[in-house]
Design a protein around this motif. Structure first.
Motif, PDB file in Angstrom:
ATOM      1  N   ASN A 148      -5.456   4.399  -6.382  1.00  0.00           N
ATOM      2  CA  ASN A 148      -5.739   3.065  -5.840  1.00  0.00           C
ATOM      3  C   ASN A 148      -5.833   1.995  -6.916  1.00  0.00           C
ATOM      4  O   ASN A 148      -5.555   0.823  -6.648  1.00  0.00           O
ATOM      5  CB  ASN A 148      -7.041   3.090  -5.025  1.00  0.00           C
ATOM      6  CG  ASN A 148      -6.905   3.869  -3.729  1.00  0.00           C
ATOM      7  OD1 ASN A 148      -5.827   4.349  -3.377  1.00  0.00           O
ATOM      8  ND2 ASN A 148      -8.004   4.026  -3.018  1.00  0.00           N
ATOM      9  N   CYS A 161       0.831  -1.210   0.000  1.00  0.00           N
ATOM     10  CA  CYS A 161       0.000   0.000   0.000  1.00  0.00           C
ATOM     11  C   CYS A 161       0.864   1.257   0.000  1.00  0.00           C
ATOM     12  O   CYS A 161       0.623   2.209  -0.761  1.00  0.00           O
ATOM     13  CB  CYS A 161      -0.920   0.010   1.215  1.00  0.00           C
ATOM     14  SG  CYS A 161      -2.258  -1.196   1.173  1.00  0.00           S
ATOM     15  N   ILE A 191      -1.396   3.898  -1.826  1.00  0.00           N
ATOM     16  CA  ILE A 191      -2.796   3.570  -1.567  1.00  0.00           C
ATOM     17  C   ILE A 191      -3.253   4.200  -0.250  1.00  0.00           C
ATOM     18  O   ILE A 191      -2.526   4.171   0.743  1.00  0.00           O
ATOM     19  CB  ILE A 191      -2.981   2.035  -1.500  1.00  0.00           C
ATOM     20  CG1 ILE A 191      -2.351   1.360  -2.720  1.00  0.00           C
ATOM     21  CG2 ILE A 191      -4.456   1.680  -1.370  1.00  0.00           C
ATOM     22  CD1 ILE A 191      -2.887   1.814  -4.041  1.00  0.00           C
ATOM     23  N   THR A 192      -4.459   4.763  -0.245  1.00  0.00           N
ATOM     24  CA  THR A 192      -5.014   5.379   0.964  1.00  0.00           C
ATOM     25  C   THR A 192      -6.452   4.914   1.160  1.00  0.00           C
ATOM     26  O   THR A 192      -6.989   4.152   0.366  1.00  0.00           O
ATOM     27  CB  THR A 192      -4.970   6.918   0.876  1.00  0.00           C
ATOM     28  OG1 THR A 192      -5.611   7.331  -0.346  1.00  0.00           O
ATOM     29  CG2 THR A 192      -3.542   7.427   0.887  1.00  0.00           C
ATOM     30  N   LEU A 227     -11.964  -2.179  -3.848  1.00  0.00           N
ATOM     31  CA  LEU A 227     -11.311  -0.881  -4.057  1.00  0.00           C
ATOM     32  C   LEU A 227     -12.336   0.245  -4.125  1.00  0.00           C
ATOM     33  O   LEU A 227     -12.046   1.376  -3.743  1.00  0.00           O
ATOM     34  CB  LEU A 227     -10.516  -0.895  -5.372  1.00  0.00           C
ATOM     35  CG  LEU A 227      -9.110  -1.471  -5.386  1.00  0.00           C
ATOM     36  CD1 LEU A 227      -8.490  -1.273  -6.757  1.00  0.00           C
ATOM     37  CD2 LEU A 227      -8.226  -0.842  -4.329  1.00  0.00           C
ATOM     38  N   SER A 235      -3.198  -0.766  -7.712  1.00  0.00           N
ATOM     39  CA  SER A 235      -3.031  -1.994  -6.943  1.00  0.00           C
ATOM     40  C   SER A 235      -3.727  -3.193  -7.573  1.00  0.00           C
ATOM     41  O   SER A 235      -3.561  -4.320  -7.098  1.00  0.00           O
ATOM     42  CB  SER A 235      -3.567  -1.794  -5.520  1.00  0.00           C
ATOM     43  OG  SER A 235      -4.964  -1.547  -5.552  1.00  0.00           O
ATOM     44  N   VAL A 237      -8.640   0.820   2.024  1.00  0.00           N
ATOM     45  CA  VAL A 237      -7.698  -0.215   1.577  1.00  0.00           C
ATOM     46  C   VAL A 237      -6.437  -0.185   2.434  1.00  0.00           C
ATOM     47  O   VAL A 237      -5.929  -1.224   2.868  1.00  0.00           O
ATOM     48  CB  VAL A 237      -7.343  -0.044   0.084  1.00  0.00           C
ATOM     49  CG1 VAL A 237      -6.423  -1.174  -0.381  1.00  0.00           C
ATOM     50  CG2 VAL A 237      -8.605  -0.013  -0.774  1.00  0.00           C
TER      51      VAL A 237
END
Length: 455
Positions: free
Chosen positions: A423, A259, A264-265, A446, A426, A268
């Motif tokens: 995101n 992450c 990524i925030t 997601l 991912s 998730v």
């Protein structure tokens, strides 16, 4: 100019370089005339890479109902196992960022609210926070509380769509009908408070467009009672359901180091064990004065993200109750008439247009008021030169606005860090090595919104 165009009758490139390099497109006759089949582009590149292998290349989307929007996923398969995944975006492109450069700072709100259309109020808030920072102004306390109130209602409605569409894509249709039923309650409330169900343009630079209706508190309390009553149904319907658990547990695994590497925030990241929520880590709009928890899980899978979104709805209800108590009488727009738009106008009996008293005043009694109102609406206010980056915690993660002013009445540049776009990076890490059916669960966990991704 015409010599550089392709010949539409054969489908071939008729330029000097291309006339010998391309074969005529295959055609077939139909009742409407000949139809030509032309191949090429990224699809041919993908096919050529797996030529001769015992692999299948499959297009999932952009019109597939389970790709969570107009998202295209190109899958490379060995049997049912995904060996390679590519996300292809751009099917919903609107050019909103560029459009804001041709509108006044206030008019820009009507564009940014249409990006992530499931959480429009977060876009409005982040944008207006940036404008206010460039102007060096502070919004009235009541306007801040109203913004928090509206955003938390919006967070609930957004998470309900995530639960509903995730259920639909995985076959739990009752989850979909329940999710959209509760979302209607949230949208009815937002319509009552702002005048619109979505794309509100209610949060404006300097405050909010107008004060809340007189019986707003009663309507909000009714909504709170309804949600407190219905939320436990989701645990009965989905949380403990064996099929739901089997479809989500261990699926879309993304640990905290992955992450962080991918930026990524949101839920998730929090599902991987890191309690990163900008309302706590970098408070804004007085969130430091509210009492709430940041739900965290450590399983880092799709099931953990589902549980977190349900718990975040509970926390948003908790925040709404506190915001209602913090609503104290006061202005909802800055006092500076050179910025405030609408400039504290009187509202007509239909709740929309200007009242006759206000029209009589600016048309017949005060030429200065009429000129000021005309210039404020048509030209807008000037913003001092500079640049700023402001962030809020949207339902999908960190939503950031980088804005540049050259001192004029329009933005020089507006660029958005939309969490859906970041995101989506991912998806290969979450899906490769799993089954095709697991791709659907991963993309649903997601919860990307392509309007924000393709802004």
């Amino acid at each position: 100019m015409s010599e550089r165009l392709s010949d539409a009758t054969t489908g071939t490139d008729t330029t000097e370089n291309g006339s010998d390099s391309q074969q005529p497109a295959a055609s077939r006759m139909t009742t409407e005339g000949p139809v030509y089949t032309v191949t090429g582009g990224d699809w041919d590149d993908v096919i050529s890479e797996v030529g001769g292998d015992e692999k299948i290349v499959m297009n999932l989307g952009p019109q597939h109902p389970s790709t969570h929007g107009v998202l295209r996923l190109v899958l490379e398969l060995e049997g049912e196992t995904v060996t390679d995944l590519r996300s292809v975006i751009g099917y919903l492109h609107t050019g909103i960022e560029k459009n804001t450069e041709y509108r006044t700072w206030t008019q820009g709100v009507t564009f940014v609210t249409r990006m992530d259309y499931l959480s429009p109020l977060f876009n409005e808030a982040a944008y207006c926070m940036g404008v206010e920072k460039l102007l060096g102004i502070e919004v009235p306390r009541r306007a801040e509380v109203i913004r928090v109130l509206l955003m938390e209602i919006n967070r609930i409605s957004s998470h309900l769509v995530a639960l509903a569409t995730g259920g639909m894509e995985l076959g739990a249709l009752t989850g979909m009908t329940a999710g959209f039923r509760e979302r209607e309650e949230a949208l009815h409330l937002l319509e009552f408070l702002t005048g619109l169900r979505m794309n509100h343009a209610f949060i404006r630079p300097g405050g909010v467009a107008q004060d809340l209706p007189t019986d707003a508190e009663d309507k909000i309390n009714e909504f709170l009672k309804t949600m407190d009553k219905r939320l436990p149904d989701y645990d009965k319907l989905l949380t403990g359901q064996p099929i739901w658990q089997q479809r989500l547990k261990g699926i879309g695994y993304l640990p905290v180091d992955a992450c962080l590497a991918l930026g990524i925030t949101g839920p998730v990241l929090r599902s991987a064990g890191l309690p990163w929520d900008l309302r706590k880590t970098d408070p804004y709009m007085g969130y430091e004065d509210y009492d709430f928890e940041v739900p965290v899980a450590h399983e880092a899978d799709s099931y953990a993200r589902y549980l977190l979104r349900v718990e975040e709805i509970h926390q948003s209800l908790r925040l709404i109750k506190q915001a209602v108590k913090k609503l104290e009488p006061g202005p909802v727009m800055v006092e500076d008439k050179k910025i405030a738009w609408p400039a504290q106008l009187s509202i007509s009996s239909d709740g929309m247009g200007n009242s006759l008293e206000h029209v009589r005043k600016i048309m017949g009694q005060s030429m200065e008021s009429l000129i000021h109102h005309f210039k404020l609406v048509t030209e807008g206010f000037a913003v001092p030169p500079g640049q700023v980056y402001t962030t809020v915690e949207s339902p999908r993660g960190e939503l950031g606005y980088h804005m540049v002013s050259d001192g004029g009445t329009r933005p020089m540049r507006v660029h958005v860090r939309d969490p859906s776009f970041v995101n989506l990076q991912s998806m290969p890490a979450m899906s490769e090595g799993g089954m095709v059916a697991d791709v659907i669960a991963a993309v649903a966990s997601l919860d990307p919104v392509m309007g924000g991704c393709d802004r």
